[in-house]
Design a protein around this motif. Structure first.
Motif, PDB file in Angstrom:
ATOM      1  N   PHE A  87       5.085  -7.230   8.215  1.00 34.23           N
ATOM      2  CA  PHE A  87       5.038  -5.989   7.459  1.00 34.23           C
ATOM      3  C   PHE A  87       6.384  -5.280   7.573  1.00 34.23           C
ATOM      4  CE2 PHE A  87       4.274  -4.334  11.637  1.00 34.23           C
ATOM      5  CZ  PHE A  87       4.741  -3.031  11.623  1.00 34.23           C
ATOM      6  N   SER A  88       6.699  -4.521   6.526  1.00 32.48           N
ATOM      7  CA  SER A  88       7.912  -3.708   6.483  1.00 32.48           C
ATOM      8  C   SER A  88       7.588  -2.411   5.755  1.00 32.48           C
ATOM      9  CB  SER A  88       9.049  -4.436   5.752  1.00 32.48           C
ATOM     10  OG  SER A  88       9.405  -5.626   6.443  1.00 32.48           O
ATOM     11  N   ALA A  89       8.184  -1.318   6.229  1.00 32.20           N
ATOM     12  CA  ALA A  89       7.931   0.000   5.645  1.00 32.20           C
ATOM     13  C   ALA A  89       9.152   0.474   4.873  1.00 32.20           C
ATOM     14  CB  ALA A  89       7.581   1.006   6.740  1.00 32.20           C
ATOM     15  N   TYR A  90       8.886   1.088   3.712  1.00 30.02           N
ATOM     16  CA  TYR A  90       9.961   1.569   2.848  1.00 30.02           C
ATOM     17  C   TYR A  90       9.653   2.996   2.396  1.00 30.02           C
ATOM     18  CZ  TYR A  90      11.112  -3.382   2.643  1.00 30.02           C
ATOM     19  OH  TYR A  90      11.424  -4.675   2.984  1.00 30.02           O
ATOM     20  N   GLY A  91      10.672   3.812   2.466  1.00 31.59           N
ATOM     21  CA  GLY A  91      10.542   5.155   1.919  1.00 31.59           C
ATOM     22  C   GLY A  91      10.722   5.123   0.419  1.00 31.59           C
ATOM     23  N   VAL A  92       9.964   5.964  -0.261  1.00 32.22           N
ATOM     24  CA  VAL A  92      10.012   5.983  -1.724  1.00 32.22           C
ATOM     25  C   VAL A  92      10.463   7.376  -2.179  1.00 32.22           C
ATOM     26  CG1 VAL A  92       8.720   5.641  -3.848  1.00 32.22           C
ATOM     27  CG2 VAL A  92       8.113   4.339  -1.781  1.00 32.22           C
ATOM     28  N   SER A  93      11.495   7.395  -2.977  1.00 28.92           N
ATOM     29  CA  SER A  93      11.969   8.657  -3.556  1.00 28.92           C
ATOM     30  C   SER A  93      12.055   8.501  -5.068  1.00 28.92           C
ATOM     31  CB  SER A  93      13.328   9.043  -2.981  1.00 28.92           C
ATOM     32  OG  SER A  93      14.293   8.024  -3.250  1.00 28.92           O
TER      33      SER A  93
ATOM     34  N   VAL B  12       0.849  -1.178   0.000  1.00 30.00           N
ATOM     35  CA  VAL B  12       0.000   0.000   0.000  1.00 30.00           C
ATOM     36  C   VAL B  12       0.891   1.236   0.000  1.00 30.00           C
ATOM     37  CG1 VAL B  12      -0.182   0.035   2.526  1.00 30.00           C
ATOM     38  CG2 VAL B  12      -1.937   1.151   1.144  1.00 30.00           C
ATOM     39  N   HIS B  13       0.471   2.265  -0.731  1.00 33.43           N
ATOM     40  CA  HIS B  13       1.224   3.513  -0.858  1.00 33.43           C
ATOM     41  C   HIS B  13       0.546   4.571   0.005  1.00 33.43           C
ATOM     42  CE1 HIS B  13       4.023   6.231  -2.844  1.00 33.43           C
ATOM     43  NE2 HIS B  13       3.024   7.058  -3.164  1.00 33.43           N
ATOM     44  N   LEU B  14       1.285   5.171   0.943  1.00 38.38           N
ATOM     45  CA  LEU B  14       0.712   6.108   1.901  1.00 38.38           C
ATOM     46  C   LEU B  14       1.499   7.409   1.929  1.00 38.38           C
ATOM     47  CD1 LEU B  14       0.117   3.671   4.904  1.00 38.38           C
ATOM     48  CD2 LEU B  14      -1.600   4.474   3.260  1.00 38.38           C
ATOM     49  N   GLN B  15       0.817   8.470   2.375  1.00 37.72           N
ATOM     50  CA  GLN B  15       1.473   9.752   2.598  1.00 37.72           C
ATOM     51  C   GLN B  15       1.868   9.830   4.066  1.00 37.72           C
ATOM     52  OE1 GLN B  15      -0.895  13.089   1.426  1.00 37.72           O
ATOM     53  NE2 GLN B  15       0.879  14.435   1.186  1.00 37.72           N
ATOM     54  N   SER B  16       3.105  10.166   4.312  1.00 38.41           N
ATOM     55  CA  SER B  16       3.632  10.170   5.663  1.00 38.41           C
ATOM     56  C   SER B  16       2.833  11.085   6.588  1.00 38.41           C
ATOM     57  CB  SER B  16       5.105  10.595   5.642  1.00 38.41           C
ATOM     58  OG  SER B  16       5.632  10.602   6.949  1.00 38.41           O
TER      59      SER B  16
ATOM     60  N   LYS C 141      11.613   7.201  10.084  1.00 34.23           N
ATOM     61  CA  LYS C 141      13.029   7.575  10.076  1.00 34.23           C
ATOM     62  C   LYS C 141      13.754   6.722   9.055  1.00 34.23           C
ATOM     63  CE  LYS C 141      13.383   9.114  14.883  1.00 34.23           C
ATOM     64  NZ  LYS C 141      14.111   8.924  16.160  1.00 34.23           N
ATOM     65  N   PRO C 142      14.454   7.346   8.084  1.00 41.66           N
ATOM     66  CA  PRO C 142      14.495   8.792   7.834  1.00 41.66           C
ATOM     67  C   PRO C 142      13.136   9.326   7.385  1.00 41.66           C
ATOM     68  CG  PRO C 142      15.509   7.600   6.049  1.00 41.66           C
ATOM     69  CD  PRO C 142      15.217   6.585   7.095  1.00 41.66           C
ATOM     70  N   ASN C 143      12.934  10.609   7.619  1.00 38.16           N
ATOM     71  CA  ASN C 143      11.652  11.227   7.303  1.00 38.16           C
ATOM     72  C   ASN C 143      11.470  11.313   5.788  1.00 38.16           C
ATOM     73  OD1 ASN C 143       9.225  12.492   7.519  1.00 38.16           O
ATOM     74  ND2 ASN C 143      10.022  14.422   8.341  1.00 38.16           N
ATOM     75  N   VAL C 144      10.340  10.819   5.324  1.00 35.63           N
ATOM     76  CA  VAL C 144      10.051  10.818   3.892  1.00 35.63           C
ATOM     77  C   VAL C 144       8.629  11.326   3.694  1.00 35.63           C
ATOM     78  CG1 VAL C 144      11.625   8.940   3.317  1.00 35.63           C
ATOM     79  CG2 VAL C 144       9.273   8.418   4.009  1.00 35.63           C
ATOM     80  N   THR C 145       8.348  11.734   2.470  1.00 32.00           N
ATOM     81  CA  THR C 145       7.003  12.219   2.146  1.00 32.00           C
ATOM     82  C   THR C 145       6.054  11.066   1.862  1.00 32.00           C
ATOM     83  OG1 THR C 145       7.955  14.229   1.217  1.00 32.00           O
ATOM     84  CG2 THR C 145       5.681  13.702   0.597  1.00 32.00           C
TER      85      THR C 145
END
Length: 268
Positions: A108-114, A47-51, A73-77
């Motif tokens: 579950f695992s969270a990943y920042g997307v840039s 799922v794609h979420l806004q921080s 952490k690190p802070n992402v949008t």
């Protein structure tokens, strides 16, 4: 407790999730991840979420209830959260001595997307593993129906820590980080199982013998009563008189003797 988590499992799910999510995903929509056929039984979604939305409202994501006030952490949008259900592969990847799983393992695992633009003008995305520090409330993991009501929560955190705790709510575990989670029940060691089997066999054998003795006693009582009934019927239908000879009852005819009659009273 020994850690059995294979970090390559996270990488494996992340790579396939990256291939399955569209380039312009809808916020909050759960996308099913296509996995290779050699891991049939696993289920993965992303799922794609806004921080900022997660910080303000948290997120209800199927089996996982994420509380608000989380700053990655690190802070992402933007962030992608990859969910997994190991299904019948649960005991293949994880093992807890003296315990057995009564639910599939959920993770579950969270990943920042840039995103960045390449030299040819195309956008490329990069994912970075995130930490999700919890300030006040835990993440709630709600499992499918559990057949055993007194299970415990086992938690394989991504930082290498493993814990076993009581369930706070029915079918629910409180977790304080990313990782893999399940409900387990304790099973006795093998020598205790053998001991219980021997005791059960002994008790069963004794019970069987007692039942046999009781049945034999009942049969004898029924036979004795049948003989007594036959004797009563015999007494009612007797024509001959009876008398006792010693301890035995014997038939006896009435003693009638024909008196001799002389043809005449004359004697020569």
């Amino acid at each position: 407790m020994e850690e059995h988590h294979d970090s390559s499992l996270d990488d494996f799910f992340r790579d396939y999730a990256k291939k399955s999510i569209p380039k312009d995903p809808k916020i909050g929509k759960m996308y099913s991840v296509a996995l290779p056929s050699n891991v049939t039984g696993m289920e993965v979604s992303v799922v794609h979420l806004q921080s900022s939305s997660v910080w303000a409202k948290g997120a209800n994501l199927g089996y996982f209830q994420v509380p608000p006030r989380i700053i990655p952490k690190p802070n992402v949008t933007w962030l992608d959260i990859v969910f997994s259900n190991l299904g019948n592969w649960s005991s293949y990847y994880y093992e807890i001595p003296n315990y057995t799983f009564v639910t599939p393992i959920l993770g579950f695992s969270a990943y920042g997307v840039s995103h960045s633009r390449g030299k040819n003008g195309d956008f490329t995305s990069k994912t970075t593993k995130l930490d999700l520090p919890l300030i006040r409330d835990p993440i709630m993991v709600r499992f499918p129906s559990v057949w055993f009501p007194r299970g415990k929560c086992v938690k394989f955190y991504s930082n290498g820590r493993t814990t076993i705790t009581n369930m706070s709510l029915s079918h629910t575990c409180e977790v304080w980080g990313q990782g893999y989670f399940a409900i387990v029940v304790r099973v006795p060691p093998s020598h205790q199982v053998w001991k219980l089997w021997v005791i059960g066999f002994g008790v069963g054998t004794i019970g069987f013998l007692l039942c046999g003795l009781v049945l034999l006693k009942i049969i004898r009582c029924l036979e004795k009563r049948k003989i007594q009934n036959m004797e009563k019927q015999s007494e009612k239908s007797e024509v001959l008189d009876t008398k006792y000879v010693g301890n035995s009852r014997m038939p006896c005819a009435c003693g009638i003797r024909t008196q001799p009659v002389l043809e005449n009273d004359y004697f020569p």
